[in-house]
Every structure is written in C-alpha cells, then in structure tokens.
Design a protein around this motif. Structure first.
Motif, PDB file in Angstrom:
ATOM      1  N   ASN A 247      -3.892   7.062   2.655  1.00  0.00           N
ATOM      2  CA  ASN A 247      -5.321   6.847   2.975  1.00  0.00           C
ATOM      3  C   ASN A 247      -6.166   5.722   2.219  1.00  0.00           C
ATOM      4  OD1 ASN A 247      -5.576   7.833   0.232  1.00  0.00           O
ATOM      5  ND2 ASN A 247      -6.502   9.897   0.925  1.00  0.00           N
ATOM      6  N   TYR A 248      -4.942   4.925   1.763  1.00  0.00           N
ATOM      7  CA  TYR A 248      -5.722   3.913   0.910  1.00  0.00           C
ATOM      8  C   TYR A 248      -5.146   2.635   1.192  1.00  0.00           C
ATOM      9  CZ  TYR A 248      -1.316   4.738  -1.897  1.00  0.00           C
ATOM     10  OH  TYR A 248       0.232   4.960  -2.284  1.00  0.00           O
ATOM     11  N   LEU A 249      -3.999   2.580   2.048  1.00  0.00           N
ATOM     12  CA  LEU A 249      -3.714   1.204   2.720  1.00  0.00           C
ATOM     13  C   LEU A 249      -3.105   1.328   3.873  1.00  0.00           C
ATOM     14  CD1 LEU A 249      -0.766  -0.188   0.324  1.00  0.00           C
ATOM     15  CD2 LEU A 249      -1.256   2.332   0.947  1.00  0.00           C
ATOM     16  N   GLY A 250      -2.929   0.344   4.745  1.00  0.00           N
ATOM     17  CA  GLY A 250      -2.023   0.468   5.857  1.00  0.00           C
ATOM     18  C   GLY A 250      -2.877   0.958   7.159  1.00  0.00           C
ATOM     19  N   GLY A 251      -4.048   1.069   7.089  1.00  0.00           N
ATOM     20  CA  GLY A 251      -5.074   1.464   8.068  1.00  0.00           C
ATOM     21  C   GLY A 251      -4.735   2.660   8.793  1.00  0.00           C
ATOM     22  N   GLY A 252      -3.990   3.515   8.127  1.00  0.00           N
ATOM     23  CA  GLY A 252      -3.612   4.843   8.556  1.00  0.00           C
ATOM     24  C   GLY A 252      -2.541   4.971   9.392  1.00  0.00           C
ATOM     25  N   THR A 253      -1.669   3.575   9.200  1.00  0.00           N
ATOM     26  CA  THR A 253      -0.245   3.537  10.028  1.00  0.00           C
ATOM     27  C   THR A 253       0.682   4.014   9.248  1.00  0.00           C
ATOM     28  OG1 THR A 253      -0.166   1.197   9.574  1.00  0.00           O
ATOM     29  CG2 THR A 253      -1.459   1.564  11.505  1.00  0.00           C
ATOM     30  N   GLY A 254       0.541   3.858   7.930  1.00  0.00           N
ATOM     31  CA  GLY A 254       1.621   4.176   7.035  1.00  0.00           C
ATOM     32  C   GLY A 254       2.593   3.139   7.110  1.00  0.00           C
ATOM     33  N   LEU A 255       2.249   1.950   7.379  1.00  0.00           N
ATOM     34  CA  LEU A 255       3.234   0.657   7.541  1.00  0.00           C
ATOM     35  C   LEU A 255       2.261  -0.577   6.750  1.00  0.00           C
ATOM     36  CD1 LEU A 255       4.387   0.579  11.243  1.00  0.00           C
ATOM     37  CD2 LEU A 255       5.430   1.521   9.067  1.00  0.00           C
ATOM     38  N   VAL A 256       3.108  -1.098   5.715  1.00  0.00           N
ATOM     39  CA  VAL A 256       2.525  -2.280   5.021  1.00  0.00           C
ATOM     40  C   VAL A 256       3.424  -3.302   5.127  1.00  0.00           C
ATOM     41  CG1 VAL A 256       1.427  -3.074   2.767  1.00  0.00           C
ATOM     42  CG2 VAL A 256       1.126  -0.742   3.806  1.00  0.00           C
ATOM     43  N   VAL A 257       3.032  -4.703   5.188  1.00  0.00           N
ATOM     44  CA  VAL A 257       3.721  -5.884   5.305  1.00  0.00           C
ATOM     45  C   VAL A 257       3.604  -6.546   3.845  1.00  0.00           C
ATOM     46  CG1 VAL A 257       4.572  -7.997   6.124  1.00  0.00           C
ATOM     47  CG2 VAL A 257       4.127  -6.181   7.652  1.00  0.00           C
ATOM     48  N   ARG A 258       4.645  -6.971   3.107  1.00  0.00           N
ATOM     49  CA  ARG A 258       4.568  -7.725   1.888  1.00  0.00           C
ATOM     50  C   ARG A 258       5.740  -8.789   1.794  1.00  0.00           C
ATOM     51  NH1 ARG A 258       3.802  -3.372  -3.157  1.00  0.00           N
ATOM     52  NH2 ARG A 258       4.111  -5.135  -4.316  1.00  0.00           N
ATOM     53  N   ASP A 259       5.163 -10.082   0.937  1.00  0.00           N
ATOM     54  CA  ASP A 259       6.142 -10.853   0.662  1.00  0.00           C
ATOM     55  C   ASP A 259       6.536 -11.275  -0.661  1.00  0.00           C
ATOM     56  OD1 ASP A 259       3.752 -11.828  -0.310  1.00  0.00           O
ATOM     57  OD2 ASP A 259       3.593 -13.725   1.128  1.00  0.00           O
ATOM     58  N   ASP A 260       6.314 -10.066  -1.504  1.00  0.00           N
ATOM     59  CA  ASP A 260       6.278 -10.592  -3.036  1.00  0.00           C
ATOM     60  C   ASP A 260       7.470  -9.265  -3.617  1.00  0.00           C
ATOM     61  OD1 ASP A 260       4.829  -8.071  -2.565  1.00  0.00           O
ATOM     62  OD2 ASP A 260       3.853  -8.257  -4.348  1.00  0.00           O
TER      63      ASP A 260
END
Length: 311
Positions: A247-260
């Motif tokens: 509920n704090y990132l990913g817009g409710g999709t449960g998916l986040v993209v990172r390059d670090d």
C-alpha cells in the motif's frame, strides 16, 4: 645210558639259548625295559601323525578346529543408491534462489561495506537487512522461505541452486549473487527479501529490472521475461498467502521497476526480487514470523515460478 631218542638234557637246552649262553628267562627284564622306553616315543609319533593327516580318534578324517576353513566373510552391504531426481513439469529446468542478506553480516560490517561494480555505478557489497521489533532477522526469514521454496520446486522436478545457506560468515556480495545465477544458466532467479519501512506500510511487492546498459550490466534481454516472472509470482503469492500488494508503492500492482540493484543489473537470466512484507509493521511481522505463513509464502512463489516456466 642215553640213546638218540632221549629228550635233550637240560644243560644242552641252556647252552642253545642265546649267544651269551644265558637262559632266555634271565634276559626278560632287559627286554621289558627296552619296550617301555620305546612306548612314549611311538605314542608321540602316532599323535603327530593323526594331527598331520587329520584323522580322528576312530580313524576317520577330521580336521582340527584350528585348521578348519573359516566361513566366507559376509560382503559389506552396498551403499543405497542416491534417490532419483523427482520427475515433474520442471524436469530439466534450473531455478536459482537467492536468500537475501546473511545473519553474519551484522558482525562483518567492514567487509560488506566494500564497494563492488554493478555496471552503472558502485555499491556496497551487501547490507545487514532489517529485523522485526522483536529482533527476528530478515536474513533468518529469507533463508527459511528459500529452503521451503527449494523443497516445493524440487517436488516439481526442478534443479534448485541456493546462492548460500548461511554456510559462510557473511555475504555473498551482490555481484557474486548475480554471477551464481548466470553461471547456472538459470531459467528463473528469485531473490527473497522482506522490507523494513515505517509501521503502517503493509503488503508485498516484486522488484523488476529496469532496462540498463553500462559496464558489465545489460538487462535488455531479461526485462520482458523478468516482468512475466514477477506477474506470475505476484498473483500466486496473493492468492496463496492472502496478503495484499504493498500500500506504499507500486500503485497497488505489487510491481516496482528499479535500476539501482546490482543483483538485477548484473543478471543475464530472468530475475526478480520479492519483498514478502514489512518487518517493521506489527501485523505484517506477525505473518512473517509464523512458520505456517512462511510455508504459504514459499508455495505462492513456487506456484508463480512453475506457471512462468510452463509447468
């Protein structure tokens, strides 16, 4: 007067008794002594003959116990054959599981603070990970779930490789973790984690590789398959555990993209990170510390991998 038919005279008989001209009865003690002297020698010879020829007391052959042929030695039992790999929909597939962090990292901060090349820049070799308020380490959680996940995947016939099993004092570094998956030619790689953000932030999320290129990093070939892997795991994880996307990132999709993240940037195989929940939130922590819930978490991740690999 004596004629030729008369019996011989006693003196004539005595004279013909032996060369010493003594009567036979005067030589009997000597004969008895000679026989008595020979008896022990003859008896010993007979006993020796019986032993050497194997004859028993009744004349039949009977080998003495000392020379009897010993029974053949019982051959050592052959070692049990190694169990054959399980047959299943993932037979011939390799999955690498990366338990995030290491419980020993807390005692080796100098080592894990050393910078390594992640392609786009340099970053710490590893970190300690977080803990719950009660002190349950993220590294304990990740290893437990990873081992349960290995069991679930092997039941489907997959070959499973863990980047470590806490068999080393710290690490491995993030670049080595990526290299293990690459060298195994893994069909899928999952790095298991739990988050450590503020209380009230709840739920799980999958971290997917961004498209990066620089130095040893080139994710162009894995971006799309990694997203499919992440989507499969997210849907199965939610269904199996009953947990919701973060509920704090990913817009409710449960998916986040990172390059670090070096573990993603340096991977040449489809790979995702999963943050199974927030260890700093009491409600999430209650789930993460439950063996029953961890089993569900492992099963949800396994189901996602099986679906991704077409099992």
């Amino acid at each position: 007067m004596r004629n030729d038919d008369s019996p011989p005279r006693p003196e004539a008989t005595a004279a013909s008794a032996g060369p010493d001209h003594r009567p036979w009865f005067t030589r009997r003690p000597t004969l008895v002594i000679a026989v008595a002297a020979l008896a022990p020698t003859a008896l010993a010879g007979w006993v020796l003959t019986q032993v050497l020829t194997g004859a028993g007391p009744d004349g039949r052959d009977a080998k003495p116990a000392a020379t009897a042929t010993p029974p053949p030695a019982t051959p050592a039992a052959a070692p049990a054959p190694a169990p054959a790999p399980a047959k299943g929909p993932l037979s011939g597939r390799t999955v690498v599981i990366d338990p995030g962090h290491n419980t020993g990292n807390f005692d080796h901060t100098d080592e894990i603070d050393q910078k390594v090349d992640i392609g786009t820049n340099r970053k710490e070799c590893d970190t300690t990970g977080t803990t719950t308020d009660s002190g349950y380490m993220e590294a304990e959680f990740t290893l437990d779930v990873s081992q349960r996940l290995r069991t679930a995947l092997e039941a489907h016939g997959a070959k499973v490789v863990l980047t470590h099993t806490a068999d080393r004092p710290w690490g491995p570094c993030i670049d080595e973790r990526a290299r293990i998956g690459n060298e195994a030619k893994a069909d899928a790689v999952v790095s298991v984690h739990a988050d450590g953000v503020s209380s009230g932030s709840r739920g799980f999320h999958l971290i997917l590789p961004a498209k990066v290129k620089g130095g040893a990093a080139d994710t162009s070939a894995i971006v799309e398959p990694s997203r499919r892997l992440g989507e499969r795991i997210a849907s199965n994880f939610a269904r199996t555990t009953g947990s919701s996307p973060a509920n704090y990132l990913g817009g409710g999709t449960g998916l986040v993209v990172r390059d670090d993240l070096g573990g993603l940037n340096l991977s040449t195989r489809p790979k995702v990170f999963i943050e199974c929940g927030n260890m700093r939130d009491a409600k999430d922590a209650a789930q993460l510390t439950s063996p029953d819930w961890r089993q569900k978490a492992a099963q949800g991740i396994a189901d996602g991998i099986v679906g991704f690999l077409g099992g």
